[in-house]
Design an enzyme around this catalytic site. Structure first.
Site, PDB file in Angstrom:
ATOM      1  N   GLU A 107      -7.214  -9.742 -26.228  1.00  0.00           N
ATOM      2  CA  GLU A 107      -5.845 -10.082 -25.183  1.00  0.00           C
ATOM      3  C   GLU A 107      -5.765 -11.739 -25.217  1.00  0.00           C
ATOM      4  OE1 GLU A 107      -6.802  -8.424 -21.436  1.00  0.00           O
ATOM      5  OE2 GLU A 107      -8.774  -8.663 -21.429  1.00  0.00           O
ATOM      6  N   ASP A 123      -2.071  -9.004 -21.132  1.00  0.00           N
ATOM      7  CA  ASP A 123      -2.501 -10.533 -21.397  1.00  0.00           C
ATOM      8  C   ASP A 123      -2.262 -10.918 -22.457  1.00  0.00           C
ATOM      9  OD1 ASP A 123      -3.740 -11.077 -18.818  1.00  0.00           O
ATOM     10  OD2 ASP A 123      -5.320  -9.800 -19.116  1.00  0.00           O
ATOM     11  N   HIS A 163       0.763  -1.064   0.035  1.00  0.00           N
ATOM     12  CA  HIS A 163       0.135   0.046  -0.044  1.00  0.00           C
ATOM     13  C   HIS A 163       0.835   1.246  -0.121  1.00  0.00           C
ATOM     14  CE1 HIS A 163       0.482  -0.431   4.389  1.00  0.00           C
ATOM     15  NE2 HIS A 163      -0.179  -1.597   4.151  1.00  0.00           N
ATOM     16  N   ARG A 201     -14.801  -0.681 -18.987  1.00  0.00           N
ATOM     17  CA  ARG A 201     -14.559  -2.308 -19.092  1.00  0.00           C
ATOM     18  C   ARG A 201     -15.347  -3.053 -18.033  1.00  0.00           C
ATOM     19  NH1 ARG A 201      -8.896  -4.789 -18.924  1.00  0.00           N
ATOM     20  NH2 ARG A 201      -9.107  -4.658 -16.681  1.00  0.00           N
ATOM     21  N   CYS A 247      -4.302  -0.725 -25.159  1.00  0.00           N
ATOM     22  CA  CYS A 247      -4.322  -0.169 -23.784  1.00  0.00           C
ATOM     23  C   CYS A 247      -3.615  -0.878 -22.981  1.00  0.00           C
ATOM     24  CB  CYS A 247      -5.711  -0.160 -23.284  1.00  0.00           C
ATOM     25  SG  CYS A 247      -6.599  -1.741 -23.274  1.00  0.00           S
TER      26      CYS A 247
END
Ligand code: PEP
Ligand code: MG
Length: 558
Positions: A445, A469, A205, A348, A516
């Site tokens: 992808e 991907d 984080h 998406r 993208c």
């Protein structure tokens, strides 16, 4: 002798860690080295159990209000950082509410007849260890969340004072073992120059937060705490992962010049904002932004992006045990569409599964022998159509605010887009949606989709190449597995061939094709992607101006 030692301690010291947020920071050290609480084990008598559980519950309650206070403390931070921190704090609150962690501590108190501090210590160790050994770097980093929540409870059990970031002087560079989201909630980015931790990595984080705040950060610089003192002069190189303590005058000069050059380059890029996104020979290349949180549209607008080419909706499902309602999703999407003020926003649909985790849906993929090849992306959305229906409701309602497009992830088969189209039409009818339906496109992808691009172009309104991907699936190389990182190569001829094929199929069918994946924001790949026929790119907002600068220097090959 003592003096000689003191002199030698002050000699320039260069430590290496992992650079997780770029930039050069020069400042003075402010150490957060809260002594680890004594967790001496104390035996209880059975009649003490009640009282010990009460102490624990009281500490948990106080930890809860501390987090609430932390969430209020984020109000002064930039919106995207505040949203990111609040999301983490929300996850920490869930851990305090009857989770495996709190239940585990109670069980240890009752069964082992030990004090709350020792029970907490043992449970945190066991749980964070079970995360740490996970291969997935994202999950491994979640062990830090368990430790952060444990430290917060322990603090209230022991009622000990804590040094916090709010006490840091101006121009401080923070050095800590780990920073909890609660710590960072009180951070003032105008006063603090950078962050160093001795533990943690790029997916923890602190790293996520540092990037959201634009603060240079180095993690895993293991010796930074023992070798530093408050007030020491320090330099951070967030790209190279370097921490330099008490630098010589020459080193200081070098880094001041480097910082000035980086700043000058940033200013130079700002001038490109309003210039057309065109190659030297006049071809327009559309540059869109990828965002994960609605507030990140600020960065997209700032870089004058042509639109949002990818808005990941997973953030709405992560770090919580329940599913977001259609209304909650609508509000998040509406916010982004409204802020983009007429520029297209591509939503998406859910891409949970594989390396993307949503606790409320884990039963669908957790037992998969190979999650990357299992029920993820559009497959999960079609197997559980209420998920897709809710997202369509949210998108259709939000589409009244501007131009919205919908994109399906992990598509392999033509039937998947056909089914999604039917559901979109049915949902629109149910809602009494007036006017045109949003454009429905697909991510390319999976190699099968690229190879079938000509057929899929008849069904899809646009293509977006997910090269992250596409590389993983073409090369059978897990994108998150460090052991095969050298094989993960988006420039492999097989991947490039699939990109080319997809671009050509899109052109023939006259539908837009964008890239993208991470490649789109890498200036070293811009020329290659244009050569392969790509005319639209979507990337993290901070890369847009760099890519614009690059493409304005290029001429397209005939
Ligand atoms: C991709 O796969 O290239 C992509 C953009 O999607 P994600 O990184 O979210 O899987
Ligand atoms: Mg993907």
């Amino acid at each position: 002798m003592a003096r000689a030692q003191a002199e030698s301690v002050r000699a320039e010291l260069c430590l290496t860690g992992v650079g997780v947020a770029p930039g050069i920071a020069i400042g003075t050290v402010f150490r957060i080295d809260n002594p680890t609480a004594t967790t001496n084990e104390r035996a209880l008598l059975p009649e003490d159990i009640r009282g010990e559980l009460d102490r624990l519950h009281n500490a948990i309650m106080l930890a809860h209000s501390e987090i609430d206070q932390g969430m209020r403390g984020t109000e002064g931070l930039p919106a995207n950082a505040a949203e990111e921190i609040n999301r983490m704090l929300e996850a920490h609150k869930i851990m305090l509410e009857g989770s495996r962690l709190t239940r585990g501590i109670e069980v240890r108190i009752k069964k082992q007849l030990i004090n709350a501090e020792a029970a907490l210590h043992q449970e945190v160790e066991a749980l964070s260890h079970s995360f740490a050994v996970m291969e997935d770097t994202y999950l491994a980093a979640r062990g830090a969340d368990v430790r952060a929540v444990g430290a917060l409870i322990l603090n209230f059990l022991l009622q000990q004072p804590y040094r916090t970031l709010a006490q840091a002087p101006k121009d401080a560079v923070i050095i800590a073992s780990e920073l909890t989201p609660n710590d960072t909630a009180g951070l003032n980015p105008k006063r603090i120059r950078g962050l160093v931790t001795t533990a943690g990595g790029a997916e923890g984080h602190t790293a996520i937060m540092a990037r959201a705040l634009g603060l240079p950060a180095v993690m895993s610089a293991q010796q930074a705490l023992p070798l530093s003192r408050d007030g020491d002069v320090i330099i951070l190189d967030g790209r190279e992962g370097l921490v330099i303590l008490h630098p010589t005058a020459a080193t200081l000069k070098h880094y001041k010049e480097l910082r000035a050059r980086i700043e000058a380059r940033k200013q130079e890029l700002q001038k490109l904002k309003t210039l057309p996104s065109k190659t030297k020979d006049g071809t327009t290349i559309k540059l869109h932004a990828n965002i994960e949180l609605p507030d990140e549209v600020a960065g997209a607008l700032d870089a004058n992006a042509a639109g949002i080419g990818l808005m990941r909706t997973e953030f709405l499902f992560m770090g919580r045990n329940s599913l977001p309602s259609a209304e909650e999703q609508e509000q998040a999407i509406r916010k982004a569409v409204k802020a983009m003020n007429g520029k297209p926003v591509t939503i998406r649909t859910l891409d949970i599964g594989g390396e993307k985790i949503a606790p409320a849906l884990s039963r669908h993929y957790a037992k998969s022998p190979n999650p990357a090849l299992g029920l993820r992306g559009i497959r999960l959305s079609l197997a559980e159509p209420y998920l897709l229906r809710d997202q369509f409701i949210a998108a259709l309602k939000a589409s009244k605010e501007g131009e919205l497009r919908i994109m399906l992830p992990m598509l392999t088969l033509a039937t998947e887009i056909k089914q999604a189209k039917e559901l979109l039409a049915a949902t629109a009818k149910e809602l009494g949606h007036k006017g045109k339906l949003p454009a429905l496109g697909i991510m390319i992808e999976v190699p099968a989709a690229a190879l079938q691009a000509t057929q899929l172009a008849k069904l899809a309104d646009f293509f977006a190449l997910g090269t992250n991907d596409l590389t993983q699936y073409t090369l059978a190389t897990d994108r998150a597995d460090e052991k095969v990182a050298a094989l993960y190569d988006p420039l492999h001829p097989a991947v490039l061939q699939l990109i080319k094929l997809t671009a050509a199929a899109g052109k023939k069918a006259n539908i837009p094709v964008s890239v993208c994946g991470e490649m789109a924001g890498d200036a070293r790949r811009t020329e290659l992607l244009l050569d392969l026929g790509i005319r639209e790119l979507s990337m993290t907002p901070s890369s847009i101006l760099t890519i614009k600068q690059k493409l304005r220097e290029l001429k397209l090959k005939k």
